[in-house]
Design a protein around this motif. Structure first.
Motif, PDB file in Angstrom:
ATOM      1  N   UNK A  68       0.981  -1.247   0.019  1.00 57.54           N
ATOM      2  CA  UNK A  68      -0.252   0.061   0.158  1.00 57.54           C
ATOM      3  C   UNK A  68       0.829   1.261   0.044  1.00 57.54           C
ATOM      4  N   UNK A  69       0.436   2.424  -0.684  1.00 58.84           N
ATOM      5  CA  UNK A  69       1.264   3.778  -0.667  1.00 58.84           C
ATOM      6  C   UNK A  69       0.111   4.653  -0.573  1.00 58.84           C
ATOM      7  N   UNK A  70       0.351   5.609   0.439  1.00 58.10           N
ATOM      8  CA  UNK A  70      -0.411   6.778   0.752  1.00 58.10           C
ATOM      9  C   UNK A  70       0.246   7.809   0.157  1.00 58.10           C
ATOM     10  N   UNK A  71      -0.802   8.936  -0.408  1.00 56.87           N
ATOM     11  CA  UNK A  71      -0.313  10.106  -0.960  1.00 56.87           C
ATOM     12  C   UNK A  71      -1.209  11.093  -0.815  1.00 56.87           C
ATOM     13  N   UNK A  72      -0.888  12.411  -1.099  1.00 53.04           N
ATOM     14  CA  UNK A  72      -1.921  13.396  -1.141  1.00 53.04           C
ATOM     15  C   UNK A  72      -1.663  14.328  -2.316  1.00 53.04           C
ATOM     16  N   UNK A  73      -2.814  15.045  -2.753  1.00 50.63           N
ATOM     17  CA  UNK A  73      -2.727  16.084  -3.627  1.00 50.63           C
ATOM     18  C   UNK A  73      -3.290  17.277  -3.026  1.00 50.63           C
ATOM     19  N   UNK A  74      -2.605  18.316  -2.615  1.00 48.08           N
ATOM     20  CA  UNK A  74      -3.007  19.331  -1.700  1.00 48.08           C
ATOM     21  C   UNK A  74      -4.010  20.306  -2.901  1.00 48.08           C
ATOM     22  N   UNK A  75      -3.359  20.256  -4.272  1.00 46.97           N
ATOM     23  CA  UNK A  75      -4.187  20.951  -5.029  1.00 46.97           C
ATOM     24  C   UNK A  75      -5.701  20.639  -5.199  1.00 46.97           C
ATOM     25  N   UNK A  76      -5.762  19.555  -5.030  1.00 42.92           N
ATOM     26  CA  UNK A  76      -7.384  18.662  -5.276  1.00 42.92           C
ATOM     27  C   UNK A  76      -7.783  18.201  -3.983  1.00 42.92           C
ATOM     28  N   UNK A  77      -7.237  18.779  -2.931  1.00 48.32           N
ATOM     29  CA  UNK A  77      -7.634  18.389  -1.461  1.00 48.32           C
ATOM     30  C   UNK A  77      -8.132  16.999  -1.415  1.00 48.32           C
ATOM     31  N   UNK A  78      -7.267  15.969  -1.777  1.00 52.61           N
ATOM     32  CA  UNK A  78      -7.499  14.590  -1.883  1.00 52.61           C
ATOM     33  C   UNK A  78      -6.428  13.901  -1.348  1.00 52.61           C
TER      34      UNK A  78
END
Length: 125
Positions: A68-78
């Motif tokens: 599993x890999x967690x990530x975030x996209x702040x531009x998409x608030x996701x």
């Protein structure tokens, strides 16, 4: 009103992949920590992955490390959770959580001030 909405769950065969998304609305996507949790029927909720926006991590449960890999996209608030090589024991309701304030333990679901309702993941053998 702050909301976290998960999506991307479904049914897959063992060895398959899914990508879960957690879309945040109603607040600036800036949290002390964020996490993915899961709960299978009859079992306690467990932390799957945690990410700290101020640095550090991500951290994973031993049962999902390397898969599993967690990530975030702040531009998409996701927030995302990429799940590969899924196993039947990964079957659970997966939920995301975010804390906009400093909390003492980001491994504890109940300490987060924002929590989603979850998306179901079912893995068949």
């Amino acid at each position: 009103q702050v909301q976290l909405v998960e999506s991307g769950g479904g049914s897959v065969q063992a060895g398959g992949s899914l990508r879960l998304s957690c879309a945040a609305s109603g607040y600036a996507f800036s949290s002390y920590c964020m996490g993915w949790f899961r709960q299978a029927p009859g079992k306690q909720r467990e932390r799957v992955a945690t990410i700290y926006t101020g640095g550090g991590g991500p951290f994973y449960a031993d049962s999902v490390k390397g898969r599993f890999t967690v990530s975030q996209d702040n531009a998409k608030n996701t927030l995302y959770l990429q799940m590969n090589d899924l196993k039947p024991e990964d079957t659970a309701m997966y939920s995301c959580a975010a804390s906009s304030v400093v909390i003492t333990n980001c491994l504890r679901w109940e300490l987060y001030n924002y929590r989603g309702l979850g998306t179901q993941v079912t893995v068949s053998s």
